[in-house]
Motif scaffolding. Structure first.
Motif, PDB file in Angstrom:
ATOM      1  N   SER A   1       0.830  -1.214   0.000  1.00 56.97           N
ATOM      2  CA  SER A   1       0.000   0.000   0.000  1.00 56.97           C
ATOM      3  C   SER A   1       0.860   1.257   0.000  1.00 56.97           C
ATOM      4  N   ARG A   2       1.906   1.266   0.786  1.00 54.59           N
ATOM      5  CA  ARG A   2       2.808   2.432   0.849  1.00 54.59           C
ATOM      6  C   ARG A   2       3.580   2.563  -0.462  1.00 54.59           C
ATOM      7  N   ARG A   3       3.990   1.445  -1.024  1.00 56.19           N
ATOM      8  CA  ARG A   3       4.730   1.456  -2.290  1.00 56.19           C
ATOM      9  C   ARG A   3       3.854   2.029  -3.411  1.00 56.19           C
ATOM     10  N   MET A   4       2.567   1.623  -3.467  1.00 58.40           N
ATOM     11  CA  MET A   4       1.662   2.145  -4.490  1.00 58.40           C
ATOM     12  C   MET A   4       1.462   3.647  -4.303  1.00 58.40           C
ATOM     13  N   SER A   5       1.251   4.082  -3.067  1.00 61.48           N
ATOM     14  CA  SER A   5       1.058   5.494  -2.786  1.00 61.48           C
ATOM     15  C   SER A   5       2.289   6.300  -3.199  1.00 61.48           C
ATOM     16  N   ASP A   6       3.461   5.804  -2.874  1.00 60.50           N
ATOM     17  CA  ASP A   6       4.710   6.469  -3.231  1.00 60.50           C
ATOM     18  C   ASP A   6       4.891   6.496  -4.749  1.00 60.50           C
ATOM     19  N   LEU A   7       4.565   5.390  -5.415  1.00 56.10           N
ATOM     20  CA  LEU A   7       4.666   5.307  -6.879  1.00 56.10           C
ATOM     21  C   LEU A   7       3.768   6.352  -7.543  1.00 56.10           C
ATOM     22  N   ILE A   8       2.525   6.437  -7.109  1.00 58.24           N
ATOM     23  CA  ILE A   8       1.575   7.387  -7.694  1.00 58.24           C
ATOM     24  C   ILE A   8       2.059   8.814  -7.488  1.00 58.24           C
ATOM     25  N   ARG A   9       2.533   9.122  -6.286  1.00 58.02           N
ATOM     26  CA  ARG A   9       3.030  10.474  -5.994  1.00 58.02           C
ATOM     27  C   ARG A   9       4.216  10.820  -6.888  1.00 58.02           C
ATOM     28  N   ARG A  10       5.149   9.892  -7.019  1.00 60.68           N
ATOM     29  CA  ARG A  10       6.343  10.162  -7.833  1.00 60.68           C
ATOM     30  C   ARG A  10       6.007  10.257  -9.325  1.00 60.68           C
ATOM     31  N   LEU A  11       5.081   9.429  -9.792  1.00 59.99           N
ATOM     32  CA  LEU A  11       4.656   9.529 -11.191  1.00 59.99           C
ATOM     33  C   LEU A  11       3.977  10.869 -11.460  1.00 59.99           C
ATOM     34  N   GLN A  12       3.179  11.335 -10.499  1.00 64.74           N
ATOM     35  CA  GLN A  12       2.536  12.638 -10.656  1.00 64.74           C
ATOM     36  C   GLN A  12       3.571  13.758 -10.739  1.00 64.74           C
ATOM     37  N   LEU A  13       4.624  13.648  -9.937  1.00 62.55           N
ATOM     38  CA  LEU A  13       5.690  14.656 -10.000  1.00 62.55           C
ATOM     39  C   LEU A  13       6.371  14.640 -11.364  1.00 62.55           C
ATOM     40  N   LEU A  14       6.650  13.439 -11.877  1.00 64.63           N
ATOM     41  CA  LEU A  14       7.265  13.331 -13.207  1.00 64.63           C
ATOM     42  C   LEU A  14       6.329  13.878 -14.286  1.00 64.63           C
ATOM     43  N   GLU A  15       5.061  13.524 -14.208  1.00 63.42           N
ATOM     44  CA  GLU A  15       4.095  14.006 -15.196  1.00 63.42           C
ATOM     45  C   GLU A  15       3.935  15.520 -15.114  1.00 63.42           C
ATOM     46  N   ARG A  16       3.889  16.052 -13.904  1.00 63.12           N
ATOM     47  CA  ARG A  16       3.749  17.506 -13.744  1.00 63.12           C
ATOM     48  C   ARG A  16       4.920  18.231 -14.408  1.00 63.12           C
ATOM     49  N   GLU A  17       6.115  17.716 -14.193  1.00 62.90           N
ATOM     50  CA  GLU A  17       7.308  18.313 -14.796  1.00 62.90           C
ATOM     51  C   GLU A  17       7.257  18.221 -16.325  1.00 62.90           C
ATOM     52  N   ALA A  18       6.831  17.069 -16.841  1.00 69.54           N
ATOM     53  CA  ALA A  18       6.762  16.876 -18.294  1.00 69.54           C
ATOM     54  C   ALA A  18       5.687  17.769 -18.918  1.00 69.54           C
ATOM     55  N   LYS A  19       4.520  17.886 -18.274  1.00 68.63           N
ATOM     56  CA  LYS A  19       3.435  18.713 -18.813  1.00 68.63           C
ATOM     57  C   LYS A  19       3.834  20.181 -18.797  1.00 68.63           C
ATOM     58  N   ALA A  20       4.593  20.594 -17.782  1.00 71.32           N
ATOM     59  CA  ALA A  20       5.049  21.985 -17.714  1.00 71.32           C
ATOM     60  C   ALA A  20       5.915  22.321 -18.929  1.00 71.32           C
ATOM     61  N   ASP A  21       6.618  21.333 -19.460  1.00 70.10           N
ATOM     62  CA  ASP A  21       7.456  21.558 -20.644  1.00 70.10           C
ATOM     63  C   ASP A  21       6.633  21.949 -21.870  1.00 70.10           C
ATOM     64  N   VAL A  22       5.346  21.587 -21.906  1.00 74.80           N
ATOM     65  CA  VAL A  22       4.491  21.999 -23.025  1.00 74.80           C
ATOM     66  C   VAL A  22       3.545  23.122 -22.606  1.00 74.80           C
TER      67      VAL A  22
END
Length: 185
Positions: free
Chosen positions: A49-70
């Motif tokens: 459960s903690r691993r999934m929560s951490d994964l989702i949070r980190r993916l959101q950070l990566l996606e946020r950074e990538a979307k900001a590029d456009v």
């Protein structure tokens, strides 16, 4: 965003600099690191459960950074994807699709309208309601977002052992279906 949606030169390069930086080969840690392997051991001990929560949070950070590029925020990108999938939505429908209050969605789409990415019109079946839809420029951004997503997730899969990639993709598809089932109830 102006650079990402530039009409000069017959189209823009939507390749994400942040994704390129993230997936560049990293040097090995220096000898004598204070706690070699400590972070990996902590991650190995994380419950699912903690691993999934951490994964989702980190993916959101990566996606946020990538979307900001456009030139858009992650919530704006979600709204754009919803409109792409539906063609047009009432503001109330968009709010439900995004899981946000209608007033929040109105604040979310106002800058997108200002940027020329979407437009709003009265609903033909209910003059009190407003429908949002993507403009031609918004559809160009959809293509950019799809390329950025592809680059991000191809880069991520590229870090996995080649013989395990299909297994990971299949497991994510199963989890996605289960979540869709739960959220559709």
């Amino acid at each position: 965003m102006a650079a990402a949606l530039s009409d000069e030169g017959g189209g823009a390069d939507f390749s994400s600099e942040s994704i390129r930086r993230r997936f560049a080969p990293r040097p090995e840690p220096a000898e004598g690191h204070l706690f070699p392997g400590a972070a990996a051991r902590r991650r190995a001990d994380m419950p699912f459960s903690r691993r999934m929560s951490d994964l989702i949070r980190r993916l959101q950070l990566l996606e946020r950074e990538a979307k900001a590029d456009v030139g858009v925020t992650l919530p704006q990108a979600h709204a754009i994807h919803s409109l792409m999938d539906a063609g047009s939505l009432r503001m109330q429908e968009l709010a439900a699709d995004l899981g946000l209050a209608q007033s929040t969605v109105t604040r979310l789409v106002t800058p997108l309208k200002r940027m020329g990415l979407l437009d709003r019109r009265p609903d033909s079946s209910d003059g009190r309601a407003t429908r949002a839809f993507l403009t031609e420029q918004g559809m160009v951004l959809v293509d950019a977002l799809l390329r950025v997503d592809l680059e991000l997730y191809d880069g991520l899969l590229g870090r996995l052992p080649e013989n395990r990639r299909a297994e990971v993709v299949a497991a994510i598809a199963l989890i996605h279906e289960a979540v869709l089932e739960i959220t559709s109830e």
